[in-house]
Design an enzyme around this catalytic site. Structure first.
Site, PDB file in Angstrom:
ATOM      1  N   LYS A   1      34.345  48.079  30.439  1.00 25.78           N
ATOM      2  CA  LYS A   1      34.591  46.923  31.297  1.00 25.78           C
ATOM      3  C   LYS A   1      33.242  46.232  31.498  1.00 25.78           C
ATOM      4  O   LYS A   1      32.796  45.976  32.616  1.00 25.78           O
ATOM      5  CB  LYS A   1      35.210  47.424  32.618  1.00 25.78           C
TER       6      LYS A   1
ATOM      7  N   ASP B   1      40.974  58.836  31.240  1.00 29.49           N
ATOM      8  CA  ASP B   1      41.973  59.537  32.047  1.00 29.49           C
ATOM      9  C   ASP B   1      43.233  58.670  32.173  1.00 29.49           C
ATOM     10  O   ASP B   1      44.365  59.128  31.981  1.00 29.49           O
ATOM     11  CB  ASP B   1      41.354  59.800  33.435  1.00 29.49           C
TER      12      ASP B   1
ATOM     13  N   ASP C   1      47.134  58.895  29.967  1.00 24.82           N
ATOM     14  CA  ASP C   1      48.434  59.094  30.620  1.00 24.82           C
ATOM     15  C   ASP C   1      49.418  58.025  30.153  1.00 24.82           C
ATOM     16  O   ASP C   1      50.605  58.301  29.935  1.00 24.82           O
ATOM     17  CB  ASP C   1      48.296  59.071  32.149  1.00 24.82           C
TER      18      ASP C   1
ATOM     19  N   ASP D   1      41.357  46.730  30.477  1.00 22.55           N
ATOM     20  CA  ASP D   1      42.617  46.110  30.912  1.00 22.55           C
ATOM     21  C   ASP D   1      43.375  45.543  29.715  1.00 22.55           C
ATOM     22  O   ASP D   1      44.609  45.659  29.623  1.00 22.55           O
ATOM     23  CB  ASP D   1      42.357  45.026  31.978  1.00 22.55           C
TER      24      ASP D   1
ATOM     25  N   TYR E   1      33.223  60.770  37.433  1.00 22.40           N
ATOM     26  CA  TYR E   1      33.778  62.044  37.877  1.00 22.40           C
ATOM     27  C   TYR E   1      32.723  63.116  38.144  1.00 22.40           C
ATOM     28  O   TYR E   1      33.025  64.306  38.118  1.00 22.40           O
ATOM     29  CB  TYR E   1      34.792  62.562  36.848  1.00 22.40           C
TER      30      TYR E   1
END
Ligand code: ATP
Length: 358
Positions: free
Chosen positions: A196, A253, A257, A229, A145
Protein backbone atom coordinates in the site's frame (compact mmCIF):
# COMPACT_ATOMS: atom_id res chain seq x y z
CA UNK A 1 1.53 -27.32 -8.23
CA UNK A 2 4.06 -28.37 -5.67
CA UNK A 3 4.57 -26.26 -2.60
CA UNK A 4 8.14 -27.47 -2.19
CA UNK A 5 9.99 -24.31 -1.35
CA UNK A 6 13.56 -25.43 -1.50
CA UNK A 7 15.62 -26.93 -4.29
CA UNK A 8 14.95 -30.62 -4.08
CA UNK A 9 17.58 -32.54 -2.25
CA UNK A 10 17.69 -36.31 -2.01
CA UNK A 11 14.40 -37.07 -0.29
CA UNK A 12 14.62 -38.53 3.19
CA UNK A 13 12.52 -41.68 3.57
CA UNK A 14 12.76 -41.40 7.35
CA UNK A 15 12.02 -37.77 8.20
CA UNK A 16 11.47 -36.84 11.82
CA UNK A 17 8.18 -35.07 12.41
CA UNK A 18 7.11 -33.46 15.69
CA UNK A 19 3.33 -33.74 16.05
CA UNK A 20 1.17 -31.36 18.09
CA UNK A 21 -2.54 -32.10 17.80
CA UNK A 22 -3.30 -29.10 19.99
CA UNK A 23 -6.80 -27.92 20.87
CA UNK A 24 -10.37 -28.50 19.74
CA UNK A 25 -10.59 -30.31 16.42
CA UNK A 26 -6.79 -30.19 16.03
CA UNK A 27 -6.09 -33.73 17.25
CA UNK A 28 -9.04 -35.14 15.24
CA UNK A 29 -7.91 -33.75 11.90
CA UNK A 30 -4.21 -34.35 12.50
CA UNK A 31 -4.94 -38.03 13.19
CA UNK A 32 -6.29 -38.34 9.65
CA UNK A 33 -3.33 -36.48 8.17
CA UNK A 34 -1.00 -38.87 9.97
CA UNK A 35 -2.81 -41.92 8.57
CA UNK A 36 -2.03 -40.58 5.10
CA UNK A 37 1.58 -39.72 5.93
CA UNK A 38 2.37 -43.12 7.42
CA UNK A 39 0.66 -44.92 4.51
CA UNK A 40 2.82 -43.08 1.99
CA UNK A 41 6.03 -42.92 3.99
CA UNK A 42 6.13 -45.90 6.35
CA UNK A 43 9.64 -45.02 7.51
CA UNK A 44 8.57 -41.68 8.95
CA UNK A 45 9.49 -41.05 12.56
CA UNK A 46 6.70 -39.36 14.51
CA UNK A 47 6.97 -37.95 18.00
CA UNK A 48 3.82 -36.63 19.68
CA UNK A 49 3.97 -33.67 22.03
CA UNK A 50 1.27 -33.08 24.61
CA UNK A 51 0.87 -29.32 24.23
CA UNK A 52 -2.11 -27.00 24.13
CA UNK A 53 -4.91 -25.87 26.41
CA UNK A 54 -5.36 -29.16 28.31
CA UNK A 55 -1.69 -29.30 29.17
CA UNK A 56 -1.63 -25.63 30.15
CA UNK A 57 -4.68 -26.02 32.41
CA UNK A 58 -3.16 -29.13 33.96
CA UNK A 59 0.32 -27.89 34.83
CA UNK A 60 0.67 -24.32 33.59
CA UNK A 61 3.16 -25.26 30.88
CA UNK A 62 2.74 -23.89 27.37
CA UNK A 63 6.17 -24.64 25.95
CA UNK A 64 8.62 -26.65 28.08
CA UNK A 65 12.09 -25.14 28.32
CA UNK A 66 14.42 -26.44 25.64
CA UNK A 67 11.68 -27.90 23.44
CA UNK A 68 11.92 -25.28 20.71
CA UNK A 69 15.64 -25.99 20.48
CA UNK A 70 14.92 -29.73 20.25
CA UNK A 71 12.49 -29.14 17.41
CA UNK A 72 15.08 -26.97 15.70
CA UNK A 73 17.92 -29.45 16.08
CA UNK A 74 16.29 -32.87 15.92
CA UNK A 75 13.29 -32.62 13.59
CA UNK A 76 12.61 -32.04 9.91
CA UNK A 77 9.09 -30.70 10.35
CA UNK A 78 6.44 -29.84 12.91
CA UNK A 79 2.85 -30.87 12.14
CA UNK A 80 0.36 -28.82 14.14
CA UNK A 81 -3.42 -29.16 14.40
CA UNK A 82 -4.84 -25.99 15.93
CA UNK A 83 -4.45 -23.93 19.07
CA UNK A 84 -7.19 -21.96 20.77
CA UNK A 85 -9.58 -22.84 23.58
CA UNK A 86 -12.34 -20.83 25.23
CA UNK A 87 -11.12 -22.01 28.66
CA UNK A 88 -7.92 -20.02 28.10
CA UNK A 89 -9.24 -16.54 27.28
CA UNK A 90 -5.88 -15.00 26.36
CA UNK A 91 -4.81 -18.15 24.49
CA UNK A 92 -1.35 -17.93 25.93
CA UNK A 93 -0.67 -21.49 24.73
CA UNK A 94 -1.30 -20.47 21.12
CA UNK A 95 0.93 -17.45 21.44
CA UNK A 96 3.80 -19.32 23.05
CA UNK A 97 3.72 -22.32 20.72
CA UNK A 98 2.70 -20.93 17.34
CA UNK A 99 4.05 -17.41 17.48
CA UNK A 100 6.98 -18.72 19.51
CA UNK A 101 7.87 -21.13 16.72
CA UNK A 102 7.39 -18.53 13.98
CA UNK A 103 9.68 -16.04 15.67
CA UNK A 104 12.19 -18.26 17.48
CA UNK A 105 12.66 -20.58 14.52
CA UNK A 106 12.61 -17.55 12.21
CA UNK A 107 10.01 -19.11 9.91
CA UNK A 108 9.81 -16.13 7.64
CA UNK A 109 7.71 -17.62 4.86
CA UNK A 110 4.04 -18.26 5.42
CA UNK A 111 3.20 -20.33 2.40
CA UNK A 112 -0.44 -20.56 1.42
CA UNK A 113 -1.44 -22.37 -1.76
CA UNK A 114 -4.82 -21.27 -3.08
CA UNK A 115 -5.93 -24.01 -5.39
CA UNK A 116 -9.49 -24.88 -6.29
CA UNK A 117 -9.81 -28.65 -6.47
CA UNK A 118 -13.52 -28.95 -7.23
CA UNK A 119 -15.34 -26.23 -9.21
CA UNK A 120 -18.54 -26.77 -7.25
CA UNK A 121 -16.82 -25.49 -4.11
CA UNK A 122 -15.93 -22.10 -5.59
CA UNK A 123 -18.25 -19.22 -4.71
CA UNK A 124 -17.38 -17.43 -7.96
CA UNK A 125 -19.63 -17.94 -10.96
CA UNK A 126 -18.20 -19.96 -13.86
CA UNK A 127 -14.77 -20.44 -12.32
CA UNK A 128 -12.91 -23.72 -12.39
CA UNK A 129 -9.65 -25.19 -11.11
CA UNK A 130 -7.71 -23.57 -13.98
CA UNK A 131 -8.83 -20.14 -12.75
CA UNK A 132 -7.97 -20.46 -9.08
CA UNK A 133 -4.43 -21.77 -8.80
CA UNK A 134 -2.00 -19.45 -7.06
CA UNK A 135 0.37 -19.44 -4.13
CA UNK A 136 0.91 -16.68 -1.59
CA UNK A 137 4.23 -15.91 0.08
CA UNK A 138 3.25 -13.99 3.19
CA UNK A 139 6.01 -12.39 5.26
CA UNK A 140 5.74 -14.07 8.64
CA UNK A 141 8.11 -12.44 11.10
CA UNK A 142 7.68 -8.67 10.92
CA UNK A 143 5.16 -6.15 9.58
CA UNK A 144 2.38 -5.22 11.95
CA UNK A 145 2.50 -8.41 13.99
CA UNK A 146 5.58 -7.92 16.13
CA UNK A 147 3.70 -6.30 19.00
CA UNK A 148 5.91 -3.23 18.94
CA UNK A 149 4.00 -0.15 20.06
CA UNK A 150 2.36 1.17 23.14
CA UNK A 151 -0.58 2.83 24.77
CA UNK A 152 -0.61 6.24 26.35
CA UNK A 153 -3.31 7.76 28.59
CA UNK A 154 -5.11 4.43 28.49
CA UNK A 155 -8.84 4.48 29.19
CA UNK A 156 -9.03 8.26 29.02
CA UNK A 157 -10.62 10.34 26.27
CA UNK A 158 -7.09 11.32 25.20
CA UNK A 159 -5.87 7.76 24.78
CA UNK A 160 -3.24 7.12 22.14
CA UNK A 161 -2.42 3.62 20.86
CA UNK A 162 0.47 2.94 18.51
CA UNK A 163 1.02 -0.30 16.61
CA UNK A 164 4.30 -0.08 14.74
CA UNK A 165 4.88 -1.77 11.39
CA UNK A 166 8.36 -3.18 11.05
CA UNK A 167 9.87 -3.62 7.60
CA UNK A 168 13.54 -4.46 7.43
CA UNK A 169 15.52 -4.63 4.22
CA UNK A 170 16.68 -8.12 5.17
CA UNK A 171 13.15 -9.25 6.00
CA UNK A 172 11.58 -7.84 2.85
CA UNK A 173 14.35 -9.07 0.61
CA UNK A 174 14.27 -12.65 1.79
CA UNK A 175 10.51 -13.08 1.35
CA UNK A 176 10.58 -11.41 -2.07
CA UNK A 177 13.50 -13.59 -3.07
CA UNK A 178 11.70 -16.71 -1.87
CA UNK A 179 8.78 -15.87 -4.17
CA UNK A 180 11.08 -15.35 -7.16
CA UNK A 181 13.04 -18.51 -6.42
CA UNK A 182 9.78 -20.45 -6.35
CA UNK A 183 8.69 -18.88 -9.64
CA UNK A 184 12.01 -19.71 -11.29
CA UNK A 185 12.09 -23.27 -10.01
CA UNK A 186 8.52 -24.19 -10.83
CA UNK A 187 8.16 -22.19 -14.02
CA UNK A 188 5.18 -20.38 -12.54
CA UNK A 189 6.55 -17.26 -14.13
CA UNK A 190 4.41 -14.45 -12.76
CA UNK A 191 5.08 -12.75 -9.42
CA UNK A 192 2.77 -10.04 -8.10
CA UNK A 193 3.92 -7.95 -5.15
CA UNK A 194 1.23 -6.23 -3.15
CA UNK A 195 1.59 -3.34 -0.73
CA UNK A 196 0.00 0.00 0.00
CA UNK A 197 2.90 2.23 -0.95
CA UNK A 198 0.61 5.01 -2.09
CA UNK A 199 -0.50 5.53 1.51
CA UNK A 200 2.34 4.00 3.53
CA UNK A 201 5.24 5.97 2.18
CA UNK A 202 8.13 4.65 4.24
CA UNK A 203 7.85 0.94 4.86
CA UNK A 204 6.13 0.14 1.62
CA UNK A 205 8.51 2.28 -0.37
CA UNK A 206 11.14 -0.11 0.92
CA UNK A 207 9.05 -2.99 -0.49
CA UNK A 208 8.92 -1.21 -3.84
CA UNK A 209 12.65 -0.69 -4.05
CA UNK A 210 13.55 -4.17 -2.86
CA UNK A 211 11.03 -5.75 -5.22
CA UNK A 212 12.52 -3.95 -8.24
CA UNK A 213 16.05 -4.81 -7.16
CA UNK A 214 15.36 -8.53 -6.66
CA UNK A 215 13.22 -8.74 -9.81
CA UNK A 216 16.20 -7.57 -11.88
CA UNK A 217 17.95 -10.82 -10.96
CA UNK A 218 15.09 -12.88 -12.38
CA UNK A 219 14.55 -11.48 -15.89
CA UNK A 220 12.58 -14.56 -16.99
CA UNK A 221 9.92 -13.90 -14.34
CA UNK A 222 7.07 -11.57 -15.21
CA UNK A 223 6.48 -9.04 -12.45
CA UNK A 224 3.57 -6.95 -11.41
CA UNK A 225 2.57 -4.72 -8.55
CA UNK A 226 -0.91 -4.11 -7.13
CA UNK A 227 -2.05 -2.11 -4.16
CA UNK A 228 -3.64 -4.53 -1.75
CA UNK A 229 -7.14 -3.11 -2.13
CA UNK A 230 -6.91 -3.62 -5.89
CA UNK A 231 -5.48 -7.10 -5.36
CA UNK A 232 -8.51 -8.06 -3.24
CA UNK A 233 -10.85 -6.92 -6.01
CA UNK A 234 -8.88 -8.62 -8.74
CA UNK A 235 -8.63 -11.92 -6.89
CA UNK A 236 -12.41 -12.05 -6.96
CA UNK A 237 -12.94 -10.53 -10.43
CA UNK A 238 -10.31 -12.50 -12.33
CA UNK A 239 -8.32 -14.89 -10.13
CA UNK A 240 -6.71 -16.53 -13.16
CA UNK A 241 -4.33 -13.55 -13.39
CA UNK A 242 -2.33 -14.71 -10.41
CA UNK A 243 0.34 -17.35 -10.00
CA UNK A 244 2.68 -16.17 -7.22
CA UNK A 245 1.78 -13.35 -4.82
CA UNK A 246 4.21 -11.89 -2.29
CA UNK A 247 3.12 -9.49 0.41
CA UNK A 248 3.56 -8.45 4.01
CA UNK A 249 2.27 -10.08 7.17
CA UNK A 250 -1.04 -8.23 7.61
CA UNK A 251 -2.06 -8.12 3.96
CA UNK A 252 -1.05 -11.75 3.54
CA UNK A 253 -3.19 -12.73 6.47
CA UNK A 254 -6.23 -11.07 4.94
CA UNK A 255 -5.88 -12.03 1.30
CA UNK A 256 -5.16 -15.66 2.12
CA UNK A 257 -8.46 -15.90 3.98
CA UNK A 258 -10.09 -14.47 0.88
CA UNK A 259 -8.17 -17.08 -1.07
CA UNK A 260 -9.36 -19.85 1.26
CA UNK A 261 -12.94 -18.98 0.38
CA UNK A 262 -12.11 -19.04 -3.34
CA UNK A 263 -10.71 -22.54 -2.99
CA UNK A 264 -13.75 -23.87 -1.17
CA UNK A 265 -13.48 -22.77 2.45
CA UNK A 266 -11.14 -23.01 5.40
CA UNK A 267 -11.82 -26.73 5.66
CA UNK A 268 -9.70 -27.09 2.51
CA UNK A 269 -6.84 -24.65 3.13
CA UNK A 270 -3.39 -25.68 4.26
CA UNK A 271 -0.32 -23.68 5.18
CA UNK A 272 3.36 -23.94 5.94
CA UNK A 273 5.64 -21.74 8.05
CA UNK A 274 9.03 -22.16 6.50
CA UNK A 275 12.65 -21.14 6.56
CA UNK A 276 14.36 -23.05 3.75
CA UNK A 277 16.86 -25.52 5.09
CA UNK A 278 15.39 -25.49 8.58
CA UNK A 279 12.58 -27.26 10.39
CA UNK A 280 9.21 -25.96 9.14
CA UNK A 281 5.84 -25.85 10.84
CA UNK A 282 2.80 -27.02 8.90
CA UNK A 283 -0.78 -26.34 9.99
CA UNK A 284 -4.24 -26.22 8.47
CA UNK A 285 -5.52 -22.67 8.10
CA UNK A 286 -8.62 -23.24 10.20
CA UNK A 287 -8.62 -22.86 13.96
CA UNK A 288 -9.66 -25.17 16.75
CA UNK A 289 -13.41 -24.81 16.00
CA UNK A 290 -14.55 -25.48 19.58
CA UNK A 291 -18.18 -25.58 18.45
CA UNK A 292 -17.67 -28.89 16.63
CA UNK A 293 -14.77 -30.36 18.63
CA UNK A 294 -15.26 -33.92 19.82
CA UNK A 295 -18.19 -34.57 17.50
CA UNK A 296 -16.16 -36.35 14.85
CA UNK A 297 -17.45 -34.12 12.05
CA UNK A 298 -14.50 -31.78 11.43
CA UNK A 299 -13.29 -31.75 7.86
CA UNK A 300 -9.78 -33.29 7.84
CA UNK A 301 -9.01 -32.29 4.24
CA UNK A 302 -7.13 -29.11 5.17
CA UNK A 303 -4.98 -31.11 7.57
CA UNK A 304 -4.44 -33.81 4.95
CA UNK A 305 -3.49 -31.27 2.26
CA UNK A 306 -1.20 -29.64 4.81
CA UNK A 307 0.47 -33.02 5.35
CA UNK A 308 0.96 -33.09 1.58
CA UNK A 309 2.66 -29.69 1.68
CA UNK A 310 4.89 -30.98 4.45
CA UNK A 311 5.93 -34.02 2.41
CA UNK A 312 6.45 -31.82 -0.67
CA UNK A 313 8.76 -29.59 1.31
CA UNK A 314 10.59 -32.63 2.68
CA UNK A 315 11.50 -33.58 -0.87
CA UNK A 316 8.50 -35.70 -1.89
CA UNK A 317 6.51 -33.59 -4.38
CA UNK A 318 5.12 -36.76 -5.97
CA UNK A 319 3.51 -37.74 -2.65
CA UNK A 320 2.07 -34.24 -2.30
CA UNK A 321 0.51 -34.61 -5.76
CA UNK A 322 -0.96 -38.01 -4.86
CA UNK A 323 -2.51 -36.61 -1.72
CA UNK A 324 -4.00 -33.69 -3.60
CA UNK A 325 -5.41 -35.98 -6.28
CA UNK A 326 -6.97 -38.22 -3.64
CA UNK A 327 -8.61 -35.27 -1.90
CA UNK A 328 -9.85 -33.98 -5.25
CA UNK A 329 -11.38 -37.39 -6.00
CA UNK A 330 -13.19 -37.38 -2.64
CA UNK A 331 -14.54 -33.89 -3.25
CA UNK A 332 -15.78 -34.86 -6.69
CA UNK A 333 -17.50 -37.93 -5.26
CA UNK A 334 -19.06 -35.90 -2.42
CA UNK A 335 -17.19 -37.94 0.16
CA UNK A 336 -17.16 -34.99 2.54
CA UNK A 337 -18.08 -33.87 6.03
CA UNK A 338 -21.34 -32.03 6.89
CA UNK A 339 -20.02 -28.49 6.47
CA UNK A 340 -19.46 -29.27 2.78
CA UNK A 341 -22.90 -30.85 2.52
CA UNK A 342 -21.82 -34.44 3.09
CA UNK A 343 -22.60 -37.11 5.66
CA UNK A 344 -19.19 -38.54 6.40
CA UNK A 345 -17.35 -38.35 9.70
CA UNK A 346 -13.81 -37.04 10.06
CA UNK A 347 -12.46 -40.57 10.12
CA UNK A 348 -14.55 -41.72 7.16
CA UNK A 349 -13.19 -38.89 5.05
CA UNK A 350 -9.69 -39.91 6.14
CA UNK A 351 -10.43 -43.48 5.02
CA UNK A 352 -11.88 -42.26 1.71
CA UNK A 353 -8.71 -40.27 1.01
CA UNK A 354 -6.53 -43.25 1.95
CA UNK A 355 -8.54 -45.48 -0.42
CA UNK A 356 -7.87 -43.08 -3.29
CA UNK A 357 -4.15 -42.61 -2.83
CA UNK A 358 -3.49 -45.02 -5.68
P1 ATP B 1 -9.67 -20.09 16.38
O1 ATP B 1 -9.93 -18.98 17.33
O2 ATP B 1 -8.80 -21.17 16.93
O3 ATP B 1 -9.23 -19.63 15.01
P2 ATP B 1 -12.42 -20.29 15.59
O4 ATP B 1 -13.48 -21.27 15.94
O5 ATP B 1 -12.63 -18.88 15.94
O6 ATP B 1 -11.05 -20.85 16.16
P3 ATP B 1 -12.06 -21.51 13.09
O7 ATP B 1 -11.91 -22.72 13.88
O8 ATP B 1 -10.99 -21.22 12.11
O9 ATP B 1 -12.21 -20.27 14.02
O10 ATP B 1 -13.38 -21.59 12.23
C1 ATP B 1 -14.62 -20.94 12.43
C2 ATP B 1 -15.76 -21.93 12.21
O11 ATP B 1 -15.61 -22.63 10.97
C3 ATP B 1 -15.74 -23.01 13.26
O12 ATP B 1 -16.43 -22.58 14.39
C4 ATP B 1 -16.36 -24.18 12.58
O13 ATP B 1 -17.76 -24.16 12.68
C5 ATP B 1 -15.94 -24.00 11.13
N1 ATP B 1 -14.76 -24.83 10.83
C6 ATP B 1 -13.46 -24.49 10.94
N2 ATP B 1 -12.66 -25.50 10.59
C7 ATP B 1 -13.46 -26.51 10.24
C8 ATP B 1 -13.21 -27.85 9.79
N3 ATP B 1 -11.98 -28.35 9.63
N4 ATP B 1 -14.29 -28.61 9.54
C9 ATP B 1 -15.54 -28.15 9.68
N5 ATP B 1 -15.82 -26.90 10.11
C10 ATP B 1 -14.80 -26.09 10.38
Amino acid sequence: MTTANAPSTAPDAHPRIAVVGGDGIGPEVIAQGLRVVTALLPGVHLEHFDLGADRYLRDGVTMPPGLMERWRDEFDAIYLGALGDPRVPDNVQARDILLGARFQLDLYINLRPIQLLDPRRCPLKDRGPEDVDMIVFRENTEGLYTGIGGQFKRDTPDEVAIEAEINTRKGVERIVRAAFEYARRTGRGKVCMSDKSNAMRHGHDLWQRVFRQVAAEYPEVETRHLYVDVLAMEMVRAPQQFEVIVTNNLFGDIITDLGAVLQGGIGLAGSGNIHPGRVGLFEPVHGSAPDIAGKGIANPMAAILTAGMMLGTLGHPELEARIRDAVRACLEADLVTPELGGRLSTEEVGTAVLDRLG
